[in-house]
Design a protein around this motif. Sequence first.
Motif, PDB file in Angstrom:
ATOM      1  N   UNK A 133      29.588 -29.763   8.827  1.00 23.70           N
ATOM      2  CA  UNK A 133      29.913 -28.524   8.535  1.00 23.70           C
ATOM      3  C   UNK A 133      30.762 -28.034   9.876  1.00 23.70           C
ATOM      4  N   UNK A 134      31.848 -27.407   9.569  1.00 25.51           N
ATOM      5  CA  UNK A 134      32.885 -27.051  10.908  1.00 25.51           C
ATOM      6  C   UNK A 134      33.113 -25.725  10.772  1.00 25.51           C
ATOM      7  N   UNK A 135      32.910 -24.832  11.752  1.00 24.37           N
ATOM      8  CA  UNK A 135      33.366 -23.330  11.968  1.00 24.37           C
ATOM      9  C   UNK A 135      34.869 -23.530  12.286  1.00 24.37           C
ATOM     10  N   UNK A 136      35.654 -22.873  11.560  1.00 21.14           N
ATOM     11  CA  UNK A 136      37.273 -22.757  11.833  1.00 21.14           C
ATOM     12  C   UNK A 136      37.414 -21.424  12.374  1.00 21.14           C
ATOM     13  N   UNK A 171      38.636 -27.254  19.970  1.00 23.41           N
ATOM     14  CA  UNK A 171      39.608 -26.097  19.643  1.00 23.41           C
ATOM     15  C   UNK A 171      39.427 -25.115  19.047  1.00 23.41           C
ATOM     16  N   UNK A 172      38.647 -25.138  17.786  1.00 24.43           N
ATOM     17  CA  UNK A 172      37.996 -23.941  17.308  1.00 24.43           C
ATOM     18  C   UNK A 172      36.977 -23.168  18.101  1.00 24.43           C
ATOM     19  N   UNK A 173      36.337 -23.870  18.689  1.00 27.04           N
ATOM     20  CA  UNK A 173      35.047 -23.225  19.464  1.00 27.04           C
ATOM     21  C   UNK A 173      35.904 -22.257  20.643  1.00 27.04           C
ATOM     22  N   UNK A 178      34.513 -19.500  23.184  1.00 24.08           N
ATOM     23  CA  UNK A 178      34.460 -20.247  24.424  1.00 24.08           C
ATOM     24  C   UNK A 178      33.203 -20.922  25.003  1.00 24.08           C
ATOM     25  N   UNK A 179      33.155 -20.903  26.447  1.00 17.63           N
ATOM     26  CA  UNK A 179      32.275 -21.618  26.964  1.00 17.63           C
ATOM     27  C   UNK A 179      31.903 -22.799  26.183  1.00 17.63           C
ATOM     28  N   UNK A 180      32.816 -23.730  26.170  1.00 16.37           N
ATOM     29  CA  UNK A 180      32.728 -24.753  25.208  1.00 16.37           C
ATOM     30  C   UNK A 180      31.809 -25.935  25.777  1.00 16.37           C
ATOM     31  N   UNK A 181      31.772 -25.947  27.280  1.00 15.54           N
ATOM     32  CA  UNK A 181      30.809 -27.170  27.780  1.00 15.54           C
ATOM     33  C   UNK A 181      29.346 -26.946  27.592  1.00 15.54           C
ATOM     34  N   UNK A 193      29.625 -34.844  15.141  1.00 14.04           N
ATOM     35  CA  UNK A 193      30.940 -35.227  15.541  1.00 14.04           C
ATOM     36  C   UNK A 193      31.802 -34.144  16.536  1.00 14.04           C
ATOM     37  N   UNK A 194      32.428 -34.857  17.266  1.00 13.37           N
ATOM     38  CA  UNK A 194      33.116 -33.851  18.459  1.00 13.37           C
ATOM     39  C   UNK A 194      34.667 -34.095  18.181  1.00 13.37           C
ATOM     40  N   UNK A 195      35.427 -32.986  17.950  1.00 11.67           N
ATOM     41  CA  UNK A 195      36.849 -33.063  17.907  1.00 11.67           C
ATOM     42  C   UNK A 195      37.602 -32.383  19.002  1.00 11.67           C
ATOM     43  N   UNK A 196      38.763 -32.651  19.348  1.00 11.64           N
ATOM     44  CA  UNK A 196      39.424 -32.293  20.203  1.00 11.64           C
ATOM     45  C   UNK A 196      40.972 -31.872  20.186  1.00 11.64           C
TER      46      UNK A 196
END
Length: 251
Positions: A133-136, A171-173, A178-181, A193-196
Amino acid sequence: MRFSANLGFLWTELTLPNAIRAAAAAGFDAVECHWPYDVPADDVAAALRETGLPMLGLNTTRGGPGENGLSALPGRRAEARAAIDQALAYAQATDAAAVHVMAGFAQGDAAHAAFVDALRYACDAAQGRVILIEPLNHYDAPGYFLRTTAQAEAIIAEVGAPNLKLMFDCYHVQLMEGDVTHRLVRLLPLIGHVQVASVPDRGAPDHGELNYPHVWEVLTRLDWDAPVGAEYKPGEDTDATLGWLRGAQAR
């Protein structure tokens, strides 16, 4: 690091089998796609065998015009389950590792209940595959049901299936939270899975407000060894945008 070419955005001028071949020629380690259903699965499977690239995943169908998934839409249970069946069958035929179950445009308690029901169905039917599932973000997908990693985290806990994972799209996060890492570190056990892509223009991950060399360092430190999905809009010939790839692969 290893990378997967998302063929929903890259080499879109080519047929899907030829886009797989282009990804292999460019040096990607895997491929993934959005909605491959107009292409015979046998043709895709043949291109995967020819190139040796694995198919990481694909999405459930968007549904009708103006829709973006069916699984959180109250009253659409049968259609949502049919979309999951379709995606899992295509994944089986192409040996895709995961299926992203798209929630759709909906809000409220009934939508939440519908999404949880659909995800339990998908996880039970997955036959060893991962369900994602992916937050958009609400700029690109206003009204989409799943918006934040916190919401996704709560849903994953509620469903309680070990094969339900988070698609962490940087990108979405970044646009929503924010605060991605730091989120990558904290949510690592849930991430499938990680996308960029760059922020805010969703271009190649070599510019913008996210420091991707730092993201690569963090993923390396976390021992992330699965291919990272390059899901960006090239805005030109895809091959002309791949300067970032060699340096990132060398990490």
